[in-house]
Design an enzyme around this catalytic site. Structure first.
Site, PDB file in Angstrom:
ATOM      1  N   GLY A  59      27.886   6.438  31.579  1.00 28.65           N
ATOM      2  CA  GLY A  59      27.609   5.424  32.418  1.00 28.65           C
ATOM      3  C   GLY A  59      28.662   4.765  33.243  1.00 28.65           C
ATOM      4  CB  SER A  60      28.777   1.266  34.268  1.00 23.02           C
ATOM      5  OG  SER A  60      29.804   0.471  35.136  1.00 23.02           O
ATOM      6  CB  SER A  61      33.565   2.812  36.396  1.00 26.27           C
ATOM      7  OG  SER A  61      33.208   2.134  37.222  1.00 26.27           O
TER       8      SER A  61
END
Lengths: 120, 384
Positions: A59-61
């Site tokens: 998922g998110s960076s």
């Protein structure tokens, strides 16, 4: 014994093992270290002070900032160990100075939740 | 990873603390991905701009590093927490605004372009095919690789920041070899952007770094963006190619059953108290499309539309922004559906959206229920 060390350090502690990957953004409370995602198998548990074993990050960076925040808020795991490393976990641990290891699949499978182990 | 003498000196702190931190990050990500060397990159896009996501520790880190870090390449930035033009309409406390402004200031000091957008690929023309860039913001990284034919790994907030400061990134993974190891056969007929979002979420879960999709003829921009965003949410996969003859070793099907499974995981409400569109933020083409769909109609509920400021200004001068506002839409720039502090349980229990990525974070981070619908269904059901 470990396949690879990404962030150096040596730790002894109790294993918290996740069967599912972890998205560090939006699923962990960065103030308490508790997993807030109700569908996650570690839901409600705190990762604070554990040796956190999970397959890999997803998922998110921005999850890298969560890892850094966990450390700043003194609720980070002692160390993390994965089967496969992603850039979010690697860079978050590098900046937060949380020891990070890649384990061979044999070793990863042989470690159980709640085990007392040493890494590094 | 082999470092040049100069890079080694930076890692040892001989060129200041900011470069030392940046090289420490790149050494770890290089080690993690078995890179042999660092290569120059020509554009960095950093995430970690919204105070809601990075918190006090992040704000303090950026304030410290921005004292001597300066970006060496073009660097665009992700959305922040609010649109300054409408911030007073929302119930944000003074602390939030103060911390957010500090973050904005830190990025400005380092030389960032104040794009505040998760779709840098719709603000700037794409560089030449094969150009090495460093994109955090997962939808942008996947879009850059898959549609833009650029080269980036699915960077993290810190690895992209380190690339912005050094102008370099480890040469590994998708930068080097991006051939798919898995092929997914798309078996759902008449797909819209919601279907592609669900496919992307499924693909992110099962595929590793790069995935081939068969059975898809063409995808419009809305479908592409929806798939890039959802794939980036559920997994670590950073690229897709449409290919009916892939020789990937692993093959799986995405059929109605799989589609339903993903839908049931993310759809938790029959209807929403309000509507949000724009995760990723809407581009000009989507804004003009929507204005056309809304001709003679108006939303019956509050509808927030998130788009980059550069796009809102274009849409305004072309007349589309006015048309959308007449149809009851509120246009918001510099911020986004994802991790927004503007849509909370204080005001609503549930949100209708066509974004899988939006649904995931509205649910997990904001604690709201989500009603997932395609854009055409939203217009049909929620306007009159």
């Amino acid at each position: 014994m470990t396949k690879k060390t990404i962030v150096k350090g040596s730790v002894t502690g109790k294993v918290l093992k996740s069967s599912q990957p972890i998205n560090f953004l939006g699923t962990i409370d960065k103030k308490t270290g508790s997993i807030t995602d109700q569908k996650h198998n570690l839901s409600g548990k705190s990762i604070k002070g554990s040796i956190l074993l999970f397959p890999h990050g997803i998922g998110s960076s921005v999850g890298a900032y969560t890892i850094y925040s966990l450390k700043s808020n003194n609720v980070a795991p002692l160390a993390m160990a994965c089967q496969k490393i992603d850039l979010t976990v690697a860079s978050g641990c590098a900046l937060a100075n949380i020891p990070l290891f890649v384990l061979s699949s044999n070793e990863y499978d042989s470690i159980k939740d709640g085990d007392e182990i040493s890494l590094g | 990873m082999e470092l040049t003498k100069d890079e080694e000196k930076s890692l040892n702190g001989e060129h200041g603390e900011a470069l030392q931190i940046a090289y420490r990050i790149l050494s770890a990500t290089g080690e993690a991905t078995d890179a042999e060397k660092l290569v120059p990159i020509h554009w960095a896009h950093v995430s970690g701009v919204n105070y809601n996501t990075i918190g006090d520790a992040g704000e303090e880190f950026l304030a410290t590093i921005s004292k001597d870090a300066r970006f060496r390449v073009r660097t665009t930035v992700n959305p922040m927490g609010y649109d300054k033009d409408s911030v007073e309409k929302f119930d944000l406390d003074e602390n939030f605004i103060q911390k957010q402004e500090s973050i904005r200031e830190s990025y400005k000091k380092m030389g960032a372009i104040p794009s505040f957008s998760c779709i840098p690929y719709e603000i700037y023309d794409m560089p030449r095919e094969g150009t090495q860039v460093s994109f955090a913001e997962s939808n942008a990284a996947i879009y850059a690789n898959s549609i833009g034919k650029l080269k980036t790994n699915k960077e993290s907030a810190f690895s992209a920041l380190a690339s912005a400061i050094t102008g370099k990134s480890p040469y590994s993974d998708l930068r080097k070899d991006d051939s798919p190891t898995m092929s997914i056969a798309m078996k759902v007929s008449e797909p819209n952007e919601l279907t592609f979002g669900l496919l992307g979420y499924f693909a992110g879960k099962v595929a590793d770094k790069s995935v081939a999709i068969s059975g898809v003829k063409n995808m419009d921009k809305r479908c592409n963006k929806s798939m890039c965003a959802s794939m980036g949410t559920s997994g670590s996969c950073g690229k897709f190619v449409l290919d009916d003859n892939s020789n990937a070793s692993e093959k799986v099907d995405f059929d109605e059953k799989e589609l339903q499974k993903v839908y049931d995981e993310l759809n938790t409400a029959e209807s929403g108290d309000m509507i949000t569109l724009g995760s990723p933020q809407l581009g000009l083409e989507e804004m003009t499309d929507l204005a056309t769909m809304l001709k003679g109609r108006a939303f019956k509920k509050r509808c927030l539309i998130f788009c980059p400021r550069a796009i809102q200004e274009q849409a305004r001068s072309l007349g589309y922004a006015g048309q959308l506002e007449s149809a009851g839409c509120e246009l918001m720039s510099d911020c986004c559906t994802c991790l927004t502090p503007l849509v909370t349980k204080k005001d609503v229990d549930s949100v209708t959206t066509n974004s899988i990525k939006g649904a995931y974070y509205l649910k997990n981070s904001n604690g709201l229920d989500v009603n997932l619908k395609s854009l055409s269904d939203i217009v049909r059901d929620e306007t009159s």
